[in-house]
Design an enzyme around this catalytic site. Structure first.
Site, PDB file in Angstrom:
ATOM      1  N   LYS A 148       0.809  -1.225   0.000  1.00  0.00           N
ATOM      2  CA  LYS A 148       0.000   0.000   0.000  1.00  0.00           C
ATOM      3  C   LYS A 148       0.840   1.272   0.000  1.00  0.00           C
ATOM      4  CE  LYS A 148      -4.129  -1.941   0.084  1.00  0.00           C
ATOM      5  NZ  LYS A 148      -4.976  -1.856  -1.113  1.00  0.00           N
ATOM      6  N   GLU A 198     -10.008   5.495   3.131  1.00  0.00           N
ATOM      7  CA  GLU A 198     -10.762   4.381   3.671  1.00  0.00           C
ATOM      8  C   GLU A 198      -9.763   3.264   3.935  1.00  0.00           C
ATOM      9  OE1 GLU A 198     -10.310   4.796   0.483  1.00  0.00           O
ATOM     10  OE2 GLU A 198      -9.570   2.808  -0.062  1.00  0.00           O
ATOM     11  N   SER A 228       1.905  -9.697  -0.739  1.00  0.00           N
ATOM     12  CA  SER A 228       1.560  -8.274  -0.702  1.00  0.00           C
ATOM     13  C   SER A 228       1.730  -7.619   0.661  1.00  0.00           C
ATOM     14  CB  SER A 228       0.133  -8.080  -1.202  1.00  0.00           C
ATOM     15  OG  SER A 228      -0.754  -8.893  -0.458  1.00  0.00           O
TER      16      SER A 228
END
Lengths: 270, 406
Positions: B95, B117, B383
């Site tokens: 991210k 969010e 990830s």
């Protein structure tokens, strides 16, 4: 002439502005919703915006989110809303606008929606999340133009875009009074007046102002500058607080009367 | 197998074939147009790329390694499995690649506040981290249920100076957090930059997030060529909204490489409790773009279900919808149970605790590797790391009496 044009012409001749009422269709139930709407029409409502409940109402504040959730819990769908309009058309002459998010219409099918809405007696549709950039996919499937496409103009909409949005609208323009979701407070009548004048130079369509309009004072302030005043969350709040109250319809009618009185302040047009 | 026309998407209006677009209320349209202009004129300059490159290297810790999971591969006795270690970035997931890009852009646009969010909390943490780094105010919207599942990340965001807003509407998960962030943005659009964490949302977000995440695939492609002398046979990544998968896949789209996106099958697709949007959903509009969504016959969005908060989303990025329809990427799913099993296996076999999201990609690799030849190479996007999931995992172990090791 369609019912929307007829209504605004009538109002102009009377020196009145339009009181536009938004309700989530089927809240708290379909039968009570119909009863409430009939009472509001009898009390002088000029235009009805009937909201199609949606699971993810991203442009709505908590009051309309909850009303939408109550209607959904009762099984209300776009189908139901069109059936309600057909039922109302038997005894109600005021314009009815379908107020919806796009997904229910998309899934229903744009052409089928057009045909069923016109057949039911709807006069227009406002699709909250379908800006001019995307709306061809819907209107491109409409065989005719019997359904007005009401568009939103926001406080953030720049000058050149106002022309673009207004140019593809019909019926009337829904001017959002402030940034934020429905039902938020802090109406700035002075700012609204300035915005209304600016949009007037871009379109000859009637301008109705909504978002944050709840009291008779708000209605009076907006009515002096705009062609119509939209009230939504204030009505839904009354429904929410009086779900068990047998006199709910009467209460809604009284509210309509007191708000409608504030739209009769202008001089009749000649 | 190759698909050179992929560089053409999106078109000028943000459409990926019939998908994508900008389905938002008028109040937000000017902000999206402004963002699109800024993205084109500011973010696509060499100067921006060089500033972002420095941040990615010195702050986020890129490039991340490509690790050959030898013990796991030998145990499975089939394809060789390589892990792209996005879990080793600063903040512990891919991210940060995107939030650094968006936060840098927001700075250059003169915005003072960031909102985001978050589902698993990784995107919220990454956004809060950038806000601290750039000295900006930060508000994170997170579903009530996710706040419970991902408690460590909530604390991290608070420590980083962000305000975490609990979202009670709907199911209290990622979908509802995004609804609430959009509502807040409508009101604060003049001075606030909305950092969307996936390749979802209205244009230009799917494009921008993809471009900021492409670094995963660009690095991985060079690394696997260097390590094995050839392209991998398969790329495998989990798909919720789909940002880590898009970041890995996109630079390989023109290569003869098979790509597999693994969605969350929750308790099983047949039970209805799943998050397999591409596998079991239909076309609709959610959060500003057209793509596959989980919905009923009336167009009402349905709840998603997954053990992993980051995959617990009834939508998916529009470019994934296009890649599904074209057949370029194959989308499969892994159940909660399969993900838990792969999670445990990676912990014990390689000493790596993966995020539950990434464990879904691993689950597919684990089930397919034994059926593949030993000269085949699977490149799995790891990830994120699993520290955030430990509380939740501990609950599951208690509930199911799963032994910690076997």
């Amino acid at each position: 002439m369609n019912r929307i044009e007829t209504r605004f012409q009538l109002l102009r001749s009377r020196g009145e502005k339009a009181l536009v009422g938004f309700l989530s269709a089927g809240d708290p139930s379909v039968s009570r919703s119909l009863e409430i709407i009939r009472a509001m029409c009898d009390a002088g409502l000029d235009i009805l915006e009937l909201g199609v409940p949606f699971s993810d109402p991203t442009a709505d504040g908590p009051v309309i989110q909850r009303s939408s959730a109550r209607a959904l819990a009762g099984g209300v769908s776009l189908h139901t809303v069109l059936d309600m309009i057909a039922a109302l058309r038997k005894d109600i002459e005021i314009p009815i606008i379908v107020f919806t998010y796009y997904n229910p219409v998309f899934v229903y099918g744009a052409r089928r929606f057009y045909e069923d809405a016109v057949r039911a007696g709807a006069d227009g549709v406002l699709v909250v999340d379908l800006p001019p950039e995307e709306s061809d996919e819907m209107t491109g499937q409409w065989p005719e133009n019997a359904l007005c496409l009401i568009r939103l103009i926001a406080p953030t909409t720049p000058e050149d875009r106002i022309r673009q949005v207004a140019g593809s609208a019909s019926g009337f323009i829904y001017m959002v009074s402030k940034t934020g979701v429905t039902g938020s407070s802090g109406l700035d009548a002075g700012m609204v007046a300035e915005r209304v004048n600016r949009v007037r130079s871009a379109t000859s369509l009637p301008l109705c102002v909504g978002f944050g309009v709840s009291t008779p004072e708000d209605v009076a302030a907006i009515a002096t500058v705009a062609d119509g005043v939209v009230v939504g969350s204030a009505f839904e709040r009354i429904i929410e607080e009086n779900i068990e109250n047998r006199d709910l319809s009467k209460l809604m009618a009284e509210t309509v009367r007191s708000l409608k009185a504030q739209t009769r302040t202008a001089q009749p047009a000649h | 197998m190759t698909c050179p026309e992929n560089d053409l998407f999106p078109d000028a209006k943000g459409h990926y074939g019939v998908y994508g677009g900008r389905y938002v209320a008028e109040t937000l349209m000017p902000a999206l147009l402004e963002l699109e202009r800024a993205y084109k004129t500011i973010a696509q300059t060499p100067q921006f790329a060089s500033e972002l490159g420095v941040l990615l290297r010195d702050y986020a810790g890129r490039p991340t390694p490509l690790f050959y999971a030898q013990r796991l591969s030998e145990r499975l006795n089939g394809a060789r499995i390589f892990l792209k270690r996005e879990d080793l970035t600063h903040t512990g997931a891919h991210k940060i690649n995107n939030t650094l890009g968006q936060a840098l852009l927001s700075q250059k646009m003169g915005k003072k506040k960031l909102i985001a969010e978050t589902g698993a909390g990784q995107h919220g943490v990454a956004t809060a981290t950038c806000a601290a780094l750039f000295g900006m105010q930060c508000r994170i919207f997170m579903g009530r249920e996710d706040i419970r599942r991902q408690a460590p990340n909530v604390l991290r965001m608070k420590l980083l100076g962000a305000e975490v807003i609990s979202v009670d509407s709907g199911t209290g998960t990622l979908k509802d957090a995004m609804n609430e962030a959009l509502r807040y943005w409508v009101d604060s659009v003049q001075d606030t930059f909305y950092v969307i964490g996936s390749v979802a949302g209205p244009h230009p977000y799917p494009l921008m997030v993809r471009d900021f995440q492409r670094i995963i695939g660009v690095e991985a492609r060079a690394q696997i060529l260097e390590k094995t002398g050839k392209l991998p046979n398969r790329l495998i990544a989990c798909v919720g909204g789909g940002s880590n998968a898009m970041g890995l896949f996109h630079p390989f789209l023109d290569d003869p490489v098979e790509m597999i996106g693994v969605e969350a099958a929750g308790r099983g697709i047949e039970t209805g409790f799943h998050a397999a949007t591409l596998g079991a959903g239909s076309v609709g509009i959610l959060h500003g773009s057209k793509s596959y969504v989980l919905q009923d016959q009336n167009g009402q969005i349905q709840e998603a279900h997954s053990i992993s908060a980051g995959l617990d989303y009834p939508g998916v990025g529009p470019e994934h919808a296009l890649l599904k329809d074209s057949g370029r990427v194959r989308y499969v799913s892994a159940t909660d149970e399969q993900a838990m099993e792969a999670f445990g296996m990676l912990c014990r076999m390689e000493g790596i605790i993966p995020a539950l999201e990434s464990a879904h990609a691993l689950a597919f690799a684990v089930s397919e590797a034994p059926r593949s030849s030993k000269d085949h190479v699977f490149l799995v996007n790891l990830s994120g790391r699993g520290d955030k999931d430990l509380g939740h995992v501990s609950e599951i172990i208690d509930q199911t009496n799963t032994p910690l090791s076997r």
